[in-house]
Design a protein around this motif. Structure first.
Motif, PDB file in Angstrom:
ATOM      1  N   VAL A  52       0.826  -1.271   0.071  1.00  0.00           N
ATOM      2  CA  VAL A  52       0.016  -0.036  -0.205  1.00  0.00           C
ATOM      3  C   VAL A  52       0.792   1.211   0.032  1.00  0.00           C
ATOM      4  N   LEU A  53       2.173   0.975   0.686  1.00  0.00           N
ATOM      5  CA  LEU A  53       2.793   2.464   0.568  1.00  0.00           C
ATOM      6  C   LEU A  53       3.350   2.626  -0.632  1.00  0.00           C
ATOM      7  N   GLY A  54       3.782   3.952  -0.857  1.00  0.00           N
ATOM      8  CA  GLY A  54       4.841   4.363  -2.311  1.00  0.00           C
ATOM      9  C   GLY A  54       4.618   5.767  -2.223  1.00  0.00           C
ATOM     10  N   PRO A  55       5.438   6.276  -3.296  1.00  0.00           N
ATOM     11  CA  PRO A  55       5.428   7.624  -3.514  1.00  0.00           C
ATOM     12  C   PRO A  55       4.146   8.328  -4.197  1.00  0.00           C
ATOM     13  N   LYS A  56       3.372   7.524  -4.644  1.00  0.00           N
ATOM     14  CA  LYS A  56       1.792   8.103  -4.854  1.00  0.00           C
ATOM     15  C   LYS A  56       0.726   7.814  -3.761  1.00  0.00           C
ATOM     16  N   SER A  57       1.132   7.141  -2.737  1.00  0.00           N
ATOM     17  CA  SER A  57       0.216   6.849  -1.738  1.00  0.00           C
ATOM     18  C   SER A  57       0.352   7.925  -0.576  1.00  0.00           C
ATOM     19  N   LEU A  58      -1.361   8.101   0.021  1.00  0.00           N
ATOM     20  CA  LEU A  58      -1.203   8.920   0.862  1.00  0.00           C
ATOM     21  C   LEU A  58      -1.942   8.305   2.202  1.00  0.00           C
ATOM     22  N   VAL A  59      -1.107   8.498   3.356  1.00  0.00           N
ATOM     23  CA  VAL A  59      -1.841   8.112   4.614  1.00  0.00           C
ATOM     24  C   VAL A  59      -2.424   9.224   5.475  1.00  0.00           C
ATOM     25  N   ALA A  60      -3.444   9.045   6.197  1.00  0.00           N
ATOM     26  CA  ALA A  60      -4.029  10.312   6.950  1.00  0.00           C
ATOM     27  C   ALA A  60      -3.709   9.912   8.542  1.00  0.00           C
ATOM     28  N   HIS A  61      -3.487  10.929   9.086  1.00  0.00           N
ATOM     29  CA  HIS A  61      -3.024  11.044  10.531  1.00  0.00           C
ATOM     30  C   HIS A  61      -1.850  10.437  11.005  1.00  0.00           C
ATOM     31  N   GLY A  62      -1.692   8.952  11.379  1.00  0.00           N
ATOM     32  CA  GLY A  62      -0.412   8.632  11.726  1.00  0.00           C
ATOM     33  C   GLY A  62      -0.074   8.999  13.104  1.00  0.00           C
ATOM     34  N   VAL A  63      -1.448   9.119  13.918  1.00  0.00           N
ATOM     35  CA  VAL A  63      -1.193   9.516  15.148  1.00  0.00           C
ATOM     36  C   VAL A  63      -0.528   8.806  16.382  1.00  0.00           C
ATOM     37  N   HIS A  64      -0.457   7.228  16.050  1.00  0.00           N
ATOM     38  CA  HIS A  64       0.109   6.381  16.950  1.00  0.00           C
ATOM     39  C   HIS A  64       1.213   5.344  16.504  1.00  0.00           C
ATOM     40  N   ILE A  65       1.878   6.142  15.575  1.00  0.00           N
ATOM     41  CA  ILE A  65       2.874   5.009  14.770  1.00  0.00           C
ATOM     42  C   ILE A  65       4.228   5.393  15.291  1.00  0.00           C
ATOM     43  N   ASP A  66       5.097   4.241  15.339  1.00  0.00           N
ATOM     44  CA  ASP A  66       6.280   4.529  16.045  1.00  0.00           C
ATOM     45  C   ASP A  66       7.407   4.776  15.300  1.00  0.00           C
ATOM     46  N   ALA A  67       8.668   4.639  15.693  1.00  0.00           N
ATOM     47  CA  ALA A  67       9.692   5.152  15.039  1.00  0.00           C
ATOM     48  C   ALA A  67       9.975   4.247  13.700  1.00  0.00           C
ATOM     49  N   HIS A  68       9.825   3.028  13.781  1.00  0.00           N
ATOM     50  CA  HIS A  68      10.232   1.896  12.795  1.00  0.00           C
ATOM     51  C   HIS A  68       8.934   2.305  11.641  1.00  0.00           C
ATOM     52  N   GLU A  69       7.783   2.875  11.966  1.00  0.00           N
ATOM     53  CA  GLU A  69       6.698   3.013  11.094  1.00  0.00           C
ATOM     54  C   GLU A  69       6.898   4.261  10.315  1.00  0.00           C
ATOM     55  N   ILE A  70       7.377   5.465  11.094  1.00  0.00           N
ATOM     56  CA  ILE A  70       8.030   6.631  10.575  1.00  0.00           C
ATOM     57  C   ILE A  70       9.183   6.198   9.328  1.00  0.00           C
ATOM     58  N   GLU A  71       9.970   5.472   9.877  1.00  0.00           N
ATOM     59  CA  GLU A  71      11.041   5.105   8.856  1.00  0.00           C
ATOM     60  C   GLU A  71      10.552   4.345   7.659  1.00  0.00           C
ATOM     61  N   LEU A  72       9.172   3.549   7.586  1.00  0.00           N
ATOM     62  CA  LEU A  72       8.804   3.172   6.375  1.00  0.00           C
ATOM     63  C   LEU A  72       8.471   3.976   5.591  1.00  0.00           C
ATOM     64  N   LEU A  73       7.634   4.948   6.247  1.00  0.00           N
ATOM     65  CA  LEU A  73       6.847   5.938   5.617  1.00  0.00           C
ATOM     66  C   LEU A  73       7.858   6.784   4.637  1.00  0.00           C
ATOM     67  N   ALA A  74       8.849   7.264   5.683  1.00  0.00           N
ATOM     68  CA  ALA A  74      10.001   7.916   4.880  1.00  0.00           C
ATOM     69  C   ALA A  74      10.781   7.280   3.890  1.00  0.00           C
ATOM     70  N   GLY A  75      11.264   5.855   4.013  1.00  0.00           N
ATOM     71  CA  GLY A  75      12.034   5.299   2.963  1.00  0.00           C
ATOM     72  C   GLY A  75      11.190   4.822   1.715  1.00  0.00           C
ATOM     73  N   SER A  76       9.849   4.575   2.030  1.00  0.00           N
ATOM     74  CA  SER A  76       8.949   4.416   0.654  1.00  0.00           C
ATOM     75  C   SER A  76       8.310   5.599   0.066  1.00  0.00           C
ATOM     76  N   GLY A  77       8.745   6.773   0.434  1.00  0.00           N
ATOM     77  CA  GLY A  77       8.168   7.921  -0.034  1.00  0.00           C
ATOM     78  C   GLY A  77       6.727   8.347  -0.015  1.00  0.00           C
ATOM     79  N   THR A  78       6.252   7.720   0.889  1.00  0.00           N
ATOM     80  CA  THR A  78       4.621   7.837   1.245  1.00  0.00           C
ATOM     81  C   THR A  78       4.423   9.045   2.105  1.00  0.00           C
ATOM     82  N   TRP A  79       3.099   9.817   1.559  1.00  0.00           N
ATOM     83  CA  TRP A  79       2.900  11.003   2.028  1.00  0.00           C
ATOM     84  C   TRP A  79       2.091  10.942   3.299  1.00  0.00           C
ATOM     85  N   LEU A  80       2.137  11.828   4.082  1.00  0.00           N
ATOM     86  CA  LEU A  80       1.050  11.500   5.450  1.00  0.00           C
ATOM     87  C   LEU A  80       0.648  12.934   5.457  1.00  0.00           C
ATOM     88  N   SER A  81      -0.827  12.978   5.781  1.00  0.00           N
ATOM     89  CA  SER A  81      -1.728  14.216   6.175  1.00  0.00           C
ATOM     90  C   SER A  81      -1.758  14.257   7.516  1.00  0.00           C
TER      91      SER A  81
END
Length: 448
Positions: A252-281
């Motif tokens: 699901v992740l990727g440079p054209k994908s957008l996830v909303a909120h991310g309130v309770h994600i941890d450091a590893h999840e942040i790394e996954l979003l950054a590494g995959s180029g996923t957008w977060l709103s």
């Protein structure tokens, strides 16, 4: 069109103030040139000339995540005890309201949101739709409203298993059909499409697998992630993985994908979003209203996550979301040094326009420069202290207010002039929406 006698704020890199200045807009709806007060071009061939009379000329706002379908929740009575946490809010409010929507309700809930966007100078929105009793063709209905309004929007249908496999399959089919239509050029650059998913906690593995298989490679996903801690616990129970890890497993992740909120994600999840180029709103007003907490936005930005700013269906005043983000993170951390206005500028201006570029085939907007889409607003702001490039974000927080937008232009078309909507019959839309909302409320209350 020529707009002259303005105080131009380009919001570019670097941001420039041109005072006095203006722009010339070509017939394709793009900015042809930006000029200063000494070089006002002569109008040609019936070109319209707008005298800004010293108002600020700025790029129009962008909203990275919203819900047109939630419009009729305003003022609605929720039977019984007040929801005590986010899962109860979903069950008692949103998952009954969306079941109460039909074709007319879908259309008019979008229309009132679009009117609000025009009034507030927001001309690009990324919507996330749900109407489980009216799925097939629902995105066409939203597209009709968007096209009539002159606004630019990315649309998707929220796939979920909470109403059974037949409806989740209908949602998948609606996304696939509409993505193909949008990518065919049917709507020009006014409408694009993502593949909508609700959230990990309402999606089985089989549905995620099917969504990934059916989603065109050229499209990304739009999904809520870890808005409440229950989403994390559900994901761990289902798969032994945290939410973002699970979404990553299913592609699901990727440079054209957008996830909303991310309130309770941890450091590893942040790394996954950054590494995959996923957008977060980020949607601070919604997070506060639902009492779900706030994401660690500053850390996300520091780690390379492309954090944007949305509204989750609240009013389309981007400045109100700026203010909420600025104050909420200070209070949460008990530290007035946190979440400075330049961080919010990065989200709302820089990242939001880069997100739009990925969703609308490289479209340049959110900046006043030659070749960019003429998505512009005139703002009647009269600062009584110096406003500079350096302190401009703080003027947004402490000075700019709703109602200061006097003119809204999208793709070179005037949608509002001198605070009067020009593209829609506002009174007629609101009158019809009010009648339809009464029927929606009745259906909603009948579900209790």
């Amino acid at each position: 069109m020529i707009i002259k006698n303005a105080k131009v704020i380009t919001l570019g890199n670097p941001n420039l103030f041109i005072e006095p200045g203006g722009v010339r807009i070509d017939q394709s709806g793009k900015i042809e040139s930006v000029f200063n007060g000494d070089n006002v071009p002569e109008p040609m061939g019936g070109e319209e000339v707008i005298d800004a009379h010293g108002q600020y000329l700025m790029p129009a706002g962008i909203c990275a995540h919203t819900h047109f379908y939630g419009a009729f929740s305003r003022g609605m009575y929720i039977p019984g005890d007040a929801p005590d946490a986010f899962p109860a809010i979903l069950d008692k409010l949103w998952w009954k309201l969306d079941k109460s929507l039909d074709k007319d309700a879908n259309y008019y809930s979008a229309m009132v949101c679009l009117l609000d966007a025009i009034h507030n100078g927001t001309t690009t929105l990324i919507d996330h739709h749900a109407s489980p009793n009216s799925i097939p063709g629902s995105l066409d209905i939203l597209a009709k409203a968007v096209m009539e309004s002159g606004i630019r929007a990315s649309l998707c249908y929220e796939v979920t298993d909470r109403d059974g496999k037949i409806k989740s399959d209908e949602g998948i089919a609606e996304n696939v059909r509409f993505i193909k239509e949008a990518q065919s050029g049917k709507f020009g650059q006014q409408i694009s499409a993502l593949f909508g998913l609700h959230a990990s906690l309402t999606l089985d593995d089989s549905t995620l697998e099917k969504a990934r298989k059916e989603c065109p490679d050229s499209s990304g996903f739009h999904i809520h992630a870890a808005e409440h801690v229950v989403d994390e616990y559900d994901s761990i129970k289902r798969s032994g993985l945290r939410v973002v890890e699970r979404l990553n497993q299913f592609g699901v992740l990727g440079p054209k994908s957008l996830v909303a909120h991310g309130v309770h994600i941890d450091a590893h999840e942040i790394e996954l979003l950054a590494g995959s180029g996923t957008w977060l709103s980020h949607q601070p007003r919604s997070n506060m209203n639902n009492a779900v907490g706030l994401p660690n936005v500053e850390s996300m930005l520091n780690m390379g996550v492309k954090v944007c700013l949305g509204n989750d269906g609240f009013s389309n005043s981007s400045w109100e979301e700026w203010k909420a983000a600025y104050f909420a993170h200070k209070l949460l951390n008990l530290d007035p040094r946190r979440m400075q206005a330049d961080k919010i500028y990065q989200m709302a201006i820089v990242n939001n326009r880069e997100l739009v570029k990925t969703q609308f085939n490289g479209l340049e907007t959110g900046e006043i420069k030659a070749g960019a889409a003429a998505d512009l607003i005139l703002v009647d702001y009269k600062p009584f202290t110096d406003m500079t490039i350096d302190n401009f974000p703080w003027h947004i927080i402490f000075g700019f207010q709703d109602g200061m937008v006097t003119t809204t232009i999208s793709n070179g078309k005037i949608l509002m002039r001198d605070r009067k909507i020009t593209v829609l019959d506002e009174e007629a839309v609101i009158k019809e929406a009010k009648q339809i909302s009464t029927a929606v409320w009745k259906k909603y209350h009948d579900l209790f």
